[in-house]
Design a protein around this motif. Structure first.
Motif, mmCIF file in Angstrom:
data_model
loop_
_atom_site.group_PDB
_atom_site.id
_atom_site.type_symbol
_atom_site.label_atom_id
_atom_site.label_comp_id
_atom_site.label_asym_id
_atom_site.label_seq_id
_atom_site.Cartn_x
_atom_site.Cartn_y
_atom_site.Cartn_z
ATOM 1 N N UNK A 101 0.582 -8.880 26.137
ATOM 2 C CA UNK A 101 1.453 -8.747 27.127
ATOM 3 C C UNK A 101 2.907 -7.868 26.866
ATOM 4 N N UNK A 102 3.449 -8.307 25.952
ATOM 5 C CA UNK A 102 4.880 -7.837 25.433
ATOM 6 C C UNK A 102 4.499 -6.408 24.756
ATOM 7 N N UNK A 103 3.518 -6.003 24.347
ATOM 8 C CA UNK A 103 3.363 -4.738 23.896
ATOM 9 C C UNK A 103 3.010 -3.764 24.746
ATOM 10 N N UNK A 104 1.978 -4.324 25.859
ATOM 11 C CA UNK A 104 1.769 -3.447 26.746
ATOM 12 C C UNK A 104 2.896 -2.645 27.583
ATOM 13 N N UNK A 105 3.788 -3.658 27.637
ATOM 14 C CA UNK A 105 5.140 -2.760 28.425
ATOM 15 C C UNK A 105 5.694 -2.110 27.483
ATOM 16 N N UNK A 106 5.546 -2.019 26.129
ATOM 17 C CA UNK A 106 6.537 -1.096 25.109
ATOM 18 C C UNK A 106 5.796 -0.005 25.033
ATOM 19 N N UNK A 107 4.398 -0.168 24.737
ATOM 20 C CA UNK A 107 3.386 1.093 24.322
ATOM 21 C C UNK A 107 2.498 1.581 25.343
ATOM 22 N N UNK A 108 1.890 0.537 25.989
ATOM 23 C CA UNK A 108 0.841 0.976 27.088
ATOM 24 C C UNK A 108 1.188 1.656 28.071
ATOM 25 N N UNK A 109 2.391 1.745 28.722
ATOM 26 C CA UNK A 109 2.859 2.363 29.787
ATOM 27 C C UNK A 109 3.173 3.890 29.477
ATOM 28 N N UNK A 110 4.040 3.944 28.494
ATOM 29 C CA UNK A 110 4.512 5.285 27.757
ATOM 30 C C UNK A 110 3.056 5.998 27.548
ATOM 31 N N UNK A 111 2.312 5.362 26.803
ATOM 32 C CA UNK A 111 0.846 6.229 26.496
ATOM 33 C C UNK A 111 0.254 6.695 27.702
ATOM 34 N N UNK A 316 11.484 10.704 20.837
ATOM 35 C CA UNK A 316 10.137 11.256 20.216
ATOM 36 C C UNK A 316 9.214 11.866 21.335
ATOM 37 N N UNK A 317 9.181 11.090 22.499
ATOM 38 C CA UNK A 317 8.072 11.418 23.323
ATOM 39 C C UNK A 317 8.451 12.779 24.257
#
Length: 370
Positions: A101-111, A316-317
């Motif tokens: 859940x924590x990682x989705x907010x940090x990497x999933x949405x930007x991906x 970076x993005x």
């Protein structure tokens, strides 16, 4: 890039036994992030000269770009190692579901957002069709730099299970594990030199980087003393020299910048592994020394570095879109002038990207994408 969390705690653990779960010192991470982000921008600014698009092989402009590029290619492996060092410490109060859940907010949405954004931009800029867009997304390369998001996403999927490995495996065993995974990744990239062999997808982009991820934990929890600084300097110097000379020898033998030279630039070529580990150790030493300096000047520098570190993931993005837009507007000369143009584009890209991300972080909904 702030795609991970920074744990707090005491000094790094150097015990050679299982259950080595002490939090490593991380007050050097901000400086390392900023340096790595600057390296990424410079690599992308100079790479067209190295590949001889705007400079002749062996010319002064080419050599200048080649040396700079070779000396900065550690940037992505260092980002991966920092993520592993920060996230692989076992945490009893964080199960797999909480972690995801924590990682989705940090990497999933930007991906998701930036994959769509770059594909749409390539459609507008170069006429990328639906079939090409699907192939790029399926390969995990919707832009030349976004593979990193797929790498990190894959590593995050394994992190809760790798934490168990870290908790119950001796440091000697972990060194073997990291070495074997790096070796397998290096062999995979070497075999890919054969025509028709190799290739990765969005689901497998992360596999060659697994060794770096594990290595990050081992290096971050190792002794940061003078010996590590000496080893870091030797490894970095030897690695960069190997990249510079190896790529030049391969290009000269082929009469062009080709597959052999590109292999030396691969993230898992032997000299690149050396340079990346050396860069990690040097950045840690520099960051720890900066953190230990007192006084108003050091405090001010630390605050600036902290702000830039918080913007680094967004930079970076967006930086590839900014860099190529500047090139489209200004053009790129050939020969010696191309080197100075690349310097200018790198500086302008960094400034514009920082400003864009700073604004985006203040806008609701957009801030979750950077």
């Amino acid at each position: 890039m702030r795609v991970d969390e920074t744990p707090t705690g005491g000094p790094a653990s150097t015990k050679s036994a299982p259950n080595h779960t002490a939090a490593p010192a991380t007050n050097w991470i901000d400086l390392a992030r900023v340096c790595a982000m600057g390296a990424v921008v410079l690599v992308h600014a100079f790479s067209p000269l190295v590949s001889t698009t705007h400079a002749e092989l062996g010319s002064q402009a080419w050599w200048g770009a080649h040396i700079i590029d070779s000396a900065l290619r550690w940037c992505v492996p260092v980002f991966v190692m920092m993520s592993g060092g920060l996230l692989l410490r076992p945490r009893e109060n964080e199960d797999a579901a909480t972690f995801y859940r924590k990682r989705w907010a940090k990497i999933g949405i930007p991906l998701v957002v930036w994959t769509a954004a770059y594909l749409a931009w390539e459609w507008w800029r170069d006429g990328l069709g639906a079939e090409g867009a699907l192939e790029a997304a399926s390969a995990g390369t919707p832009s030349i730099h976004l593979y990193f998001l797929y790498v990190i996403a894959g590593l995050y999927l394994l992190t809760p299970f790798l934490r168990t490995v870290v908790a119950y495996t001796s440091r000697t065993g972990l060194w073997w594990f990291a070495g074997l995974t790096l070796g397998i990744g290096a062999a995979d990239q070497l075999f890919a030199l054969v025509d028709g062999v190799g290739g990765s997808t969005a689901a497998t982009q992360f596999l060659p980087f697994l060794g770096y991820y594990l290595l990050g934990w081992l290096l971050m929890t190792s002794d940061p003393g003078p010996r590590a600084l000496r080893y870091g300097g030797l490894m970095f110097t030897a690695g960069v020299a190997g990249i510079v000379l190896g790529a030049w020898a391969a290009a000269r033998a082929a009469g062009e910048w080709g597959t052999g030279a590109e292999y030396m630039y691969d993230f898992l070529s032997p000299p690149m592994v050396l340079a990346s580990v050396g860069a990690f150790l040097l950045l840690r030493s520099a960051g720890l020394k900066l953190a230990a300096i007192g006084g108003p000047a050091a405090h001010g520098i630390g605050r600036v570095v902290g702000v830039l570190s918080g913007l680094s993931f967004g930079v970076y993005l967006v930086h590839v879109m900014v860099l190529n837009t500047l090139r489209d507007l200004g053009g790129t000369p050939d020969g010696g002038a191309a080197f100075f143009a690349a310097c200018g584009y790198a500086a302008a890209t960094a400034v514009v990207s920082i400003a864009v991300v700073a604004v985006m972080q203040r806008i609701p909904y957009l801030r979750s994408t950077v």
